[in-house]
Design an enzyme around this catalytic site. Structure first.
Site, short mmCIF file in Angstrom:
data_model
loop_
_atom_site.label_atom_id
_atom_site.label_comp_id
_atom_site.label_asym_id
_atom_site.label_seq_id
_atom_site.Cartn_x
_atom_site.Cartn_y
_atom_site.Cartn_z
N ARG A 123 -1.00 -37.79 25.52
CA ARG A 123 -0.01 -37.09 25.02
C ARG A 123 -0.49 -35.77 24.12
O ARG A 123 -1.44 -36.05 23.33
CB ARG A 123 0.59 -38.05 24.06
CG ARG A 123 1.94 -37.49 23.29
CD ARG A 123 2.54 -38.53 22.29
NE ARG A 123 3.87 -38.38 21.99
CZ ARG A 123 4.09 -38.02 20.50
NH1 ARG A 123 2.98 -38.05 19.71
NH2 ARG A 123 5.30 -37.83 20.18
N GLU A 161 10.59 -36.36 17.18
CA GLU A 161 11.25 -37.20 16.27
C GLU A 161 12.45 -36.56 15.53
O GLU A 161 12.55 -35.98 14.40
CB GLU A 161 10.21 -37.55 14.91
CG GLU A 161 9.06 -38.37 15.53
CD GLU A 161 8.24 -38.99 14.16
OE1 GLU A 161 7.73 -39.90 14.49
OE2 GLU A 161 8.04 -38.12 13.39
N GLU A 178 4.75 -43.34 19.64
CA GLU A 178 4.02 -43.25 18.59
C GLU A 178 3.95 -44.61 17.67
O GLU A 178 4.71 -45.10 17.23
CB GLU A 178 4.42 -41.99 17.47
CG GLU A 178 4.35 -40.41 17.96
CD GLU A 178 4.68 -39.55 16.81
OE1 GLU A 178 4.67 -39.96 15.56
OE2 GLU A 178 5.09 -38.55 17.14
#
Length: 384
Positions: free
Chosen positions: A73, A163, A285
């Site tokens: 990532r 997020e 995450e």
């Protein structure tokens, strides 16, 4: 007798109908590490040693790959100071990882620096009114994806925003799920929906230009909070976001952010969303501390306190998260990503604990920091 013959023929016909093989190939499960900072670390003199190979110096991704990693990532910023996490920085890293056989997950921040639930600053050079901003955003996504294609890099996963519980590109794209009543919640999400749809249109533009379509994620933090997720996605849909616009739910899940961030609540949230939307889900995450002794900050309470703060606990925590994701109904659990396991000069990874990475740092040589692999680098081999 005639009836018996007919029944016998029907029996043999049913037996002759081909059946689906019981061992159908499972969907690919992404086991990833965020290695966004690796080039910066290497440029600064950091090296990594594999303790299972008599401290042989190896690339970090080789050590982590032996530990089960199949995906890397990478976060991308628009115009960062010094170019770190920018386009060229990421093209170099992504090409290297792709050539080594890893799948690539690109995480758009739509910012010149960090974007997360506490801050979503727009790029300094971008417009500050909604219409021009949507056009700039759409073009940026398209141009970025084309740049990766021209560099020979296939992107498997793309997150449009990082997020984005409270929106993105503040203040225009700021949103709040706690606004009431519900009609005001929906209205509060109007700009965010407009901006996200523009980013998604940029993906379509790139595909029209010849880019192979990546899987598109929406990434929200607090994956354990069902009410948050249902209200967030509900408000976006009521603002005209088609359910077909995104391919994968992506959630963050950390042990420190409240005692409600439990495995039970994560399981309930992910399973409920799978039932409601029938879409793939990933935890994109997570991390867990190897050292948490209160040296600099009070020791935070883990949401799963029976898991010790140590190297073994890192493996246990991640294995449990993987288990929860793999048990999502309809086979929709598709991946888990550990955040920045090789960041030798930022071992706390933003938490109040001293160290949540997967390498023991040695700072004794001021010219070269060395990271020695911990047993937790093998966390993705614990569960197949």
């Amino acid at each position: 007798m005639r009836l018996q013959i007919l029944l016998l023929l029907a029996f043999h016909l049913v037996r002759a109908i081909p059946t689906q093989p019981s061992n159908r190939e499972k969907p690919f499960f992404f086991k990833g590490h965020d290695l966004s900072s690796l080039k910066m670390l290497e440029d600064g003199g950091c090296i990594y040693r594999d303790t299972t190979r008599y401290n042989e110096t190896r690339r970090a991704e080789a050590i982590l790959g032996d530990g089960g990693m199949n995906t890397v990532r990478l976060r991308i910023w628009v115009n960062p100071v010094g170019g770190i996490y920018g386009l060229q920085y990421n093209l170099e890293l992504a090409k290297r990882f792709r050539n080594e056989g890893y799948k690539i997950y690109l995480d758009f921040h739509f910012s010149d620096s960090w974007a997360d639930p506490q801050k979503q600053p727009p790029p300094a050079a971008w417009p500050s009114t909604l219409g021009p901003l949507t056009s700039t955003l759409r073009d940026y996504v398209k141009d970025t994806l084309i740049s990766f294609k021209e560099a020979g890099i296939h992107l498997d996963l793309v997150a449009l925003g990082n997020e984005i519980r409270h929106g993105m590109l503040w203040p225009l794209g700021q949103a709040d799920v706690d606004v009431v009543p519900w009609p005001k919640t929906v209205a509060n999400f109007s700009n965010l929906a407009t901006l996200w749809k523009a980013a998604r249109a940029g993906v379509d533009d790139a595909v029209f230009a010849g880019v192979a379509k990546p899987q598109v994620l929406i990434h929200i933090d607090n994956g354990w909070n069902l009410t948050l997720q249902q209200r967030w996605f509900g408000a976006m849909i009521e603002n005209g976001l088609p359910i077909t616009a995104w391919d994968v739910f992506g959630f963050s899940f950390y042990p420190f952010y409240g005692t409600s961030a439990t495995f039970d609540n994560l399981r309930t949230t992910l399973n409920t969303l799978a039932e409601e939307y029938r879409k793939p889900i990933q935890v994109v995450e997570t991390d867990y501390p190897a050292i948490c002794e209160g040296r600099y900050d009070p020791i935070p309470t883990s949401s799963e306190p029976e898991i010790s703060y140590d190297v073994a606990g890192q493996t246990t925590w991640t294995a449990d998260v993987i288990s929860i994701v793999q048990q999502i109904p309809f086979g929709l659990g598709r991946g888990v990503m550990y955040w920045e396991p090789a960041w030798l000069n930022n071992t706390s990874l933003g938490s109040d604990c001293e160290d949540a990475i997967l390498f023991t740092p040695d700072y004794s040589n001021p010219e070269q920091t060395v990271g020695y692999s911990r047993s937790s680098v093998n966390m993705f081999n614990v569960r197949s």
